[in-house]
Design a protein around this motif. Structure first.
Motif, short mmCIF file in Angstrom:
data_model
loop_
_atom_site.label_atom_id
_atom_site.label_comp_id
_atom_site.label_asym_id
_atom_site.label_seq_id
_atom_site.Cartn_x
_atom_site.Cartn_y
_atom_site.Cartn_z
N LEU A 35 0.85 -1.19 0.00
CA LEU A 35 0.00 0.00 0.00
C LEU A 35 0.89 1.23 0.00
CD1 LEU A 35 -3.24 0.65 2.00
CD2 LEU A 35 -1.40 2.35 2.04
N LEU A 36 0.69 2.10 -0.97
CA LEU A 36 1.50 3.30 -1.12
C LEU A 36 0.67 4.55 -0.83
CD1 LEU A 36 3.24 2.46 -4.53
CD2 LEU A 36 4.08 1.96 -2.22
N THR A 37 1.31 5.51 -0.19
CA THR A 37 0.72 6.84 -0.03
C THR A 37 1.75 7.86 -0.51
OG1 THR A 37 1.50 6.98 2.28
CG2 THR A 37 -0.74 6.14 1.92
N GLY A 38 1.28 9.06 -0.76
CA GLY A 38 2.18 10.09 -1.29
C GLY A 38 2.12 10.10 -2.81
N SER A 39 1.83 11.24 -3.37
CA SER A 39 1.62 11.35 -4.82
C SER A 39 2.83 10.88 -5.63
CB SER A 39 1.28 12.79 -5.19
OG SER A 39 0.06 13.19 -4.63
N ASP A 40 4.04 11.21 -5.20
CA ASP A 40 5.23 10.86 -5.98
C ASP A 40 5.42 9.34 -6.04
OD1 ASP A 40 5.73 13.51 -6.45
OD2 ASP A 40 7.25 13.71 -4.89
N ARG A 41 5.28 8.67 -4.88
CA ARG A 41 5.46 7.22 -4.85
C ARG A 41 4.38 6.52 -5.68
NH1 ARG A 41 5.58 4.68 0.74
NH2 ARG A 41 6.48 2.96 -0.44
N ILE A 42 3.16 7.00 -5.57
CA ILE A 42 2.06 6.38 -6.32
C ILE A 42 2.26 6.61 -7.81
CG2 ILE A 42 -0.42 6.44 -6.75
CD1 ILE A 42 -0.80 7.17 -3.79
N SER A 43 2.66 7.82 -8.18
CA SER A 43 2.87 8.13 -9.59
C SER A 43 3.97 7.25 -10.19
CB SER A 43 3.24 9.61 -9.75
OG SER A 43 3.44 9.94 -11.10
N ASP A 44 5.05 7.06 -9.45
CA ASP A 44 6.15 6.21 -9.95
C ASP A 44 5.66 4.78 -10.17
OD1 ASP A 44 7.86 8.35 -9.87
OD2 ASP A 44 8.81 7.77 -7.96
N ALA A 45 4.90 4.25 -9.20
CA ALA A 45 4.38 2.88 -9.33
C ALA A 45 3.40 2.79 -10.49
CB ALA A 45 3.71 2.45 -8.02
N ALA A 46 2.57 3.83 -10.64
CA ALA A 46 1.58 3.82 -11.71
C ALA A 46 2.25 3.81 -13.08
CB ALA A 46 0.66 5.03 -11.58
N ARG A 47 3.23 4.68 -13.27
CA ARG A 47 3.88 4.79 -14.58
C ARG A 47 4.73 3.56 -14.91
NH1 ARG A 47 3.40 9.57 -17.03
NH2 ARG A 47 2.53 11.31 -15.82
N SER A 48 5.14 2.82 -13.89
CA SER A 48 5.92 1.61 -14.14
C SER A 48 5.05 0.36 -14.25
CB SER A 48 6.96 1.42 -13.03
OG SER A 48 6.33 1.27 -11.77
N GLY A 49 3.74 0.55 -14.26
CA GLY A 49 2.82 -0.57 -14.45
C GLY A 49 2.62 -1.45 -13.24
N LYS A 50 2.96 -0.95 -12.06
CA LYS A 50 2.86 -1.76 -10.84
C LYS A 50 1.58 -1.51 -10.06
CE LYS A 50 7.89 -1.90 -10.24
NZ LYS A 50 9.04 -1.54 -9.34
N LEU A 51 0.79 -0.55 -10.48
CA LEU A 51 -0.40 -0.17 -9.71
C LEU A 51 -1.61 -0.99 -10.15
CD1 LEU A 51 -0.83 2.00 -7.52
CD2 LEU A 51 -1.84 3.44 -9.29
N HIS A 52 -2.34 -1.53 -9.15
CA HIS A 52 -3.54 -2.32 -9.44
C HIS A 52 -4.82 -1.65 -8.95
CE1 HIS A 52 -1.55 -5.93 -11.00
NE2 HIS A 52 -0.59 -5.64 -10.14
N LEU A 53 -4.69 -0.66 -8.09
CA LEU A 53 -5.88 0.09 -7.65
C LEU A 53 -5.42 1.44 -7.14
CD1 LEU A 53 -8.95 0.07 -7.16
CD2 LEU A 53 -8.51 -0.76 -4.85
N LEU A 54 -6.18 2.47 -7.52
CA LEU A 54 -5.90 3.83 -7.10
C LEU A 54 -7.13 4.39 -6.40
CD1 LEU A 54 -4.17 6.44 -7.15
CD2 LEU A 54 -5.08 6.88 -9.45
N LEU A 55 -6.93 4.96 -5.22
CA LEU A 55 -8.02 5.52 -4.43
C LEU A 55 -7.73 6.97 -4.09
CD1 LEU A 55 -8.37 2.56 -1.88
CD2 LEU A 55 -9.73 2.91 -3.95
N HIS A 56 -8.79 7.78 -4.05
CA HIS A 56 -8.66 9.18 -3.69
C HIS A 56 -9.58 9.49 -2.51
CE1 HIS A 56 -6.65 9.63 -7.51
NE2 HIS A 56 -7.74 9.39 -8.21
N ALA A 57 -9.10 10.31 -1.60
CA ALA A 57 -9.94 10.78 -0.49
C ALA A 57 -11.02 11.71 -1.04
CB ALA A 57 -9.09 11.52 0.54
N ALA A 58 -12.11 11.84 -0.28
CA ALA A 58 -13.22 12.67 -0.73
C ALA A 58 -12.81 14.13 -0.90
CB ALA A 58 -14.39 12.56 0.25
N ASP A 59 -11.83 14.58 -0.10
CA ASP A 59 -11.41 15.98 -0.16
C ASP A 59 -10.10 16.16 -0.94
OD1 ASP A 59 -9.96 14.66 1.78
OD2 ASP A 59 -10.03 16.29 3.24
N ALA A 60 -9.74 15.16 -1.75
CA ALA A 60 -8.55 15.31 -2.60
C ALA A 60 -8.81 16.34 -3.68
CB ALA A 60 -8.19 13.96 -3.23
N GLY A 61 -7.78 17.03 -4.09
CA GLY A 61 -7.92 18.05 -5.13
C GLY A 61 -8.13 17.44 -6.51
N THR A 62 -8.93 18.09 -7.31
CA THR A 62 -9.23 17.59 -8.65
C THR A 62 -7.95 17.46 -9.49
OG1 THR A 62 -11.40 18.64 -8.60
CG2 THR A 62 -10.56 18.01 -10.75
#
Length: 237
Positions: A106-133
């Protein structure tokens, strides 16, 4: 193996048991949610959303259905049963996230999540209700790029909880976005979130429910899991 089906006592529709909500009888005779379906004895299953359940309670339909399901065994229906169910489903989701956070997937922090996403390692992405658009949009795009799905509508799921609740549940600071890198963990969380969202409906109460460690609702809901000796030994199908 296919998920066994159960029948909703209100609609009489059959569905996989993991998509329904089990009700059980507590030691004091109250009908309480058993969302993990762990309490022993007879259970009754419902597959309706919160609004439909509130209507069924107001019109006496739930009382009649429970009377048939529990073979006339004396039961009482808490006035706040819909709230108890919503709380229990929320706690189940947060508990899942809390357990997964200890495994390193489980990753938190935009930079870590973005790195995992761009490298094809992300299987689910969740946003808090008050996250910025804008933050949501950037991570959604990174996920599409890493999944080779640019031009599609792949995007993170919004949890109807603010970052304060997510941070408390995970024991981390400022949890605005969550990324899951394990496919099995992602599937479990997606199922728990979908089940909760189906019950609370498209316009949930903006006030967050209490966290798993707080409030009387938690102790009342857990009463069904401790029903043990007071529940009869046959589970309602």
């Amino acid at each position: 193996m296919a998920d066994p089906e159960r029948t909703c006592i209100l609609t009489r529709d059959a569905a996989p048991r993991d998509t329904l909500i089990r009700l059980a009888i507590s030691p004091d005779g109250a009908v309480l949610p058993d969302v993990r379906a762990k309490a022993p004895g007879r259970g009754a299953w419902i597959g309706v959303d919160r609004a439909a359940l509130e209507t069924a309670i107001a019109k006496g339909k739930l009382k009649g259905a429970l009377g048939r399901a529990f073979k006339g065994e004396a039961t009482s229906i808490p006035a706040d049963l819909p709230v108890l169910i919503a709380d229990a489903l929320q706690r189940t989701l947060l508990d899942q996230l809390g357990l997964i956070s200890r495994t390193g997937s489980l990753l938190t922090g935009s930079d870590r999540i973005s790195d995992a996403a761009r490298s094809g390692k992300l299987h689910l992405l969740l946003h808090a209700a008050d996250a910025g658009t804008d933050g949501n949009r950037k991570l959604d795009q990174a996920w599409r790029v890493g999944s080779d799905r640019e031009g599609e509508d792949l995007r993170g799921l919004v949890i109807p909880l603010p970052r304060t609740i997510l941070s408390m549940a995970l024991g981390r600071e400022n949890v605005v976005h969550i990324g899951l890198t394990d496919p099995h963990a992602a599937s479990r969380v997606r199922d728990a979130l979908t089940r909760w969202l189906h019950f609370i409906g498209p316009d949930p109460d903006p006030e967050p429910c209490e966290t798993p460690s707080q409030g009387a609702s938690a102790s009342r809901t857990s009463g069904a899991d401790q029903a043990g000796k007071t529940l009869i030994d046959e589970e309602h199908e």
